[in-house]
Design a protein around this motif. Structure first.
Motif, PDB file in Angstrom:
ATOM      1  N   THR A  38       0.866  -1.168   0.000  1.00 25.61           N
ATOM      2  CA  THR A  38       0.000   0.000   0.000  1.00 25.61           C
ATOM      3  C   THR A  38       0.909   1.226   0.000  1.00 25.61           C
ATOM      4  O   THR A  38       2.009   1.200   0.555  1.00 25.61           O
ATOM      5  CB  THR A  38      -0.907   0.024   1.241  1.00 25.61           C
ATOM      6  N   ILE A  39       0.450   2.270  -0.663  1.00 24.78           N
ATOM      7  CA  ILE A  39       1.186   3.526  -0.691  1.00 24.78           C
ATOM      8  C   ILE A  39       0.217   4.652  -0.399  1.00 24.78           C
ATOM      9  O   ILE A  39      -0.996   4.453  -0.370  1.00 24.78           O
ATOM     10  CB  ILE A  39       1.909   3.735  -2.049  1.00 24.78           C
ATOM     11  N   CYS A  40       0.776   5.829  -0.171  1.00 22.80           N
ATOM     12  CA  CYS A  40      -0.049   6.984   0.152  1.00 22.80           C
ATOM     13  C   CYS A  40      -1.063   7.229  -0.920  1.00 22.80           C
ATOM     14  O   CYS A  40      -0.845   6.970  -2.082  1.00 22.80           O
ATOM     15  CB  CYS A  40       0.808   8.214   0.354  1.00 22.80           C
ATOM     16  N   SER A  41      -1.894   7.734  -0.664  1.00 17.63           N
ATOM     17  CA  SER A  41      -3.254   8.015  -0.410  1.00 17.63           C
ATOM     18  C   SER A  41      -4.170   6.873  -0.788  1.00 17.63           C
ATOM     19  O   SER A  41      -4.997   7.009  -1.629  1.00 17.63           O
ATOM     20  CB  SER A  41      -3.636   9.332  -1.017  1.00 17.63           C
ATOM     21  N   GLY A  42      -3.972   5.765  -0.052  1.00 15.37           N
ATOM     22  CA  GLY A  42      -4.838   4.607  -0.219  1.00 15.37           C
ATOM     23  C   GLY A  42      -4.684   3.870  -1.527  1.00 15.37           C
ATOM     24  O   GLY A  42      -5.648   3.315  -2.042  1.00 15.37           O
ATOM     25  N   LYS A  43      -3.481   3.869  -2.081  1.00 15.63           N
ATOM     26  CA  LYS A  43      -3.226   3.185  -3.352  1.00 15.63           C
ATOM     27  C   LYS A  43      -2.432   1.899  -3.103  1.00 15.63           C
ATOM     28  O   LYS A  43      -1.959   1.645  -2.001  1.00 15.63           O
ATOM     29  CB  LYS A  43      -2.452   4.102  -4.297  1.00 15.63           C
ATOM     30  N   TYR A  44      -2.288   1.101  -4.151  1.00 16.68           N
ATOM     31  CA  TYR A  44      -1.502  -0.132  -4.086  1.00 16.68           C
ATOM     32  C   TYR A  44      -0.539  -0.115  -5.260  1.00 16.68           C
ATOM     33  O   TYR A  44      -0.924   0.219  -6.391  1.00 16.68           O
ATOM     34  CB  TYR A  44      -2.412  -1.363  -4.160  1.00 16.68           C
ATOM     35  N   PHE A  45       0.716  -0.496  -5.005  1.00 17.52           N
ATOM     36  CA  PHE A  45       1.774  -0.405  -6.006  1.00 17.52           C
ATOM     37  C   PHE A  45       2.486  -1.741  -6.114  1.00 17.52           C
ATOM     38  O   PHE A  45       2.891  -2.318  -5.103  1.00 17.52           O
ATOM     39  CB  PHE A  45       2.752   0.699  -5.600  1.00 17.52           C
ATOM     40  N   ILE A  46       2.643  -2.226  -7.341  1.00 10.74           N
ATOM     41  CA  ILE A  46       3.265  -3.526  -7.597  1.00 10.74           C
ATOM     42  C   ILE A  46       4.386  -3.337  -8.620  1.00 10.74           C
ATOM     43  O   ILE A  46       4.170  -2.718  -9.669  1.00 10.74           O
ATOM     44  CB  ILE A  46       2.239  -4.530  -8.178  1.00 10.74           C
ATOM     45  N   VAL A  47       5.568  -3.879  -8.318  1.00  7.71           N
ATOM     46  CA  VAL A  47       6.700  -3.835  -9.239  1.00  7.71           C
ATOM     47  C   VAL A  47       7.246  -5.250  -9.375  1.00  7.71           C
ATOM     48  O   VAL A  47       7.507  -5.919  -8.367  1.00  7.71           O
ATOM     49  CB  VAL A  47       7.819  -2.896  -8.743  1.00  7.71           C
ATOM     50  N   VAL A  48       7.423  -5.699 -10.612  1.00 12.67           N
ATOM     51  CA  VAL A  48       7.980  -7.025 -10.886  1.00 12.67           C
ATOM     52  C   VAL A  48       9.166  -6.895 -11.831  1.00 12.67           C
ATOM     53  O   VAL A  48       9.276  -5.927 -12.585  1.00 12.67           O
ATOM     54  CB  VAL A  48       6.929  -7.992 -11.492  1.00 12.67           C
ATOM     55  N   GLY A  49      10.044  -7.888 -11.783  1.00 10.79           N
ATOM     56  CA  GLY A  49      11.179  -7.934 -12.689  1.00 10.79           C
ATOM     57  C   GLY A  49      11.310  -9.322 -13.275  1.00 10.79           C
ATOM     58  O   GLY A  49      10.825 -10.302 -12.698  1.00 10.79           O
ATOM     59  N   GLY A  50      11.976  -9.423 -14.408  1.00 13.20           N
ATOM     60  CA  GLY A  50      12.189 -10.717 -15.052  1.00 13.20           C
ATOM     61  C   GLY A  50      12.564 -10.529 -16.503  1.00 13.20           C
ATOM     62  O   GLY A  50      13.003  -9.448 -16.910  1.00 13.20           O
ATOM     63  N   SER A  51      12.368 -11.575 -17.277  1.00 17.20           N
ATOM     64  CA  SER A  51      12.635 -11.471 -18.709  1.00 17.20           C
ATOM     65  C   SER A  51      11.611 -10.519 -19.323  1.00 17.20           C
ATOM     66  O   SER A  51      10.533 -10.298 -18.765  1.00 17.20           O
ATOM     67  CB  SER A  51      12.531 -12.844 -19.372  1.00 17.20           C
ATOM     68  N   VAL A  52      11.948  -9.985 -20.467  1.00 15.41           N
ATOM     69  CA  VAL A  52      11.048  -9.047 -21.137  1.00 15.41           C
ATOM     70  C   VAL A  52       9.681  -9.682 -21.381  1.00 15.41           C
ATOM     71  O   VAL A  52       8.640  -9.095 -21.061  1.00 15.41           O
ATOM     72  CB  VAL A  52      11.668  -8.543 -22.463  1.00 15.41           C
ATOM     73  N   SER A  53       9.659 -10.897 -21.906  1.00 10.18           N
ATOM     74  CA  SER A  53       8.375 -11.535 -22.232  1.00 10.18           C
ATOM     75  C   SER A  53       7.559 -11.840 -20.974  1.00 10.18           C
ATOM     76  O   SER A  53       6.340 -11.656 -20.973  1.00 10.18           O
ATOM     77  CB  SER A  53       8.593 -12.803 -23.052  1.00 10.18           C
TER      78      SER A  53
END
Length: 186
Positions: A38-53
């Protein structure tokens, strides 16, 4: 795990939908979860890494079910490797590395990742912090250091990336900063 070649992010207006999107993203491709919270102002943030495809498949799957909850998103196919350490807040500077200071601030977490990548690719700078939306009202910022000319070029590239997305808040270059500005990172 090896440093991923690609990075993807989705920023959402709903925490509940955020968890659902995160689950879908993780099931859609062999990706490494780099950040999900969760991030400020009540949001949700997702970050992923890997191969391009895999990252493209993961973000596409997340966007399919997120619908109107999407605030911002990105896929960077060949992300600069320094982005990962700065995003993980694991960069420690030596006092000799603390030169000119560049700061770029954006209105979203996804846009600051794109801006930091552009900065790292534009000039010989050290991206030492990417701060995403915690205690910032949903904004993001990145900090970089290097020779004045390099920092100016990197800030210009990062700002252009954020401006193109319509999400630039500020761009600052401090040619001879007080060493105290770096105290948290030395």
């Amino acid at each position: 795990m090896a440093i991923p070649k690609s990075i993807g992010a989705i920023e959402l207006s709903s925490i509940g939908v955020g968890y659902q999107v995160e689950d879908e993203m993780l099931k859609a491709g062999t990706v490494q979860l780099l950040l999900a919270r969760t991030i400020c102002s009540g949001k949700y943030f997702i970050v992923v890494g890997g191969s391009v495809s895999d990252v493209k498949a993961s973000v596409s799957a997340g966007l399919r079910i997120a619908e109107e909850a999407v605030i911002d998103h990105l896929v960077i196919p060949n992300v600069h490797e320094s982005v990962f350490a700065a995003l993980g807040q694991s960069v420690v500077l030596s006092s000799e590395q603390a030169e000119a200071l560049g700061i770029v601030e954006t209105f979203s977490g996804a846009s600051i990742i794109a801006a930091a990548d552009a900065a790292a690719k534009a000039a010989r700078v050290i991206i030492f912090r990417i701060h995403v939306a915690m205690a910032l009202g949903g904004k993001g910022f990145c900090l970089m250091t290097g020779a004045v000319a390099d920092v100016r070029a990197a800030v210009q590239a990062a700002s252009a990336q954020a401006r193109q997305r319509g999400l630039l808040v500020s761009e600052v270059v401090i040619p001879r900063p007080s060493k105290e500005l770096f105290s948290e990172y030395l």
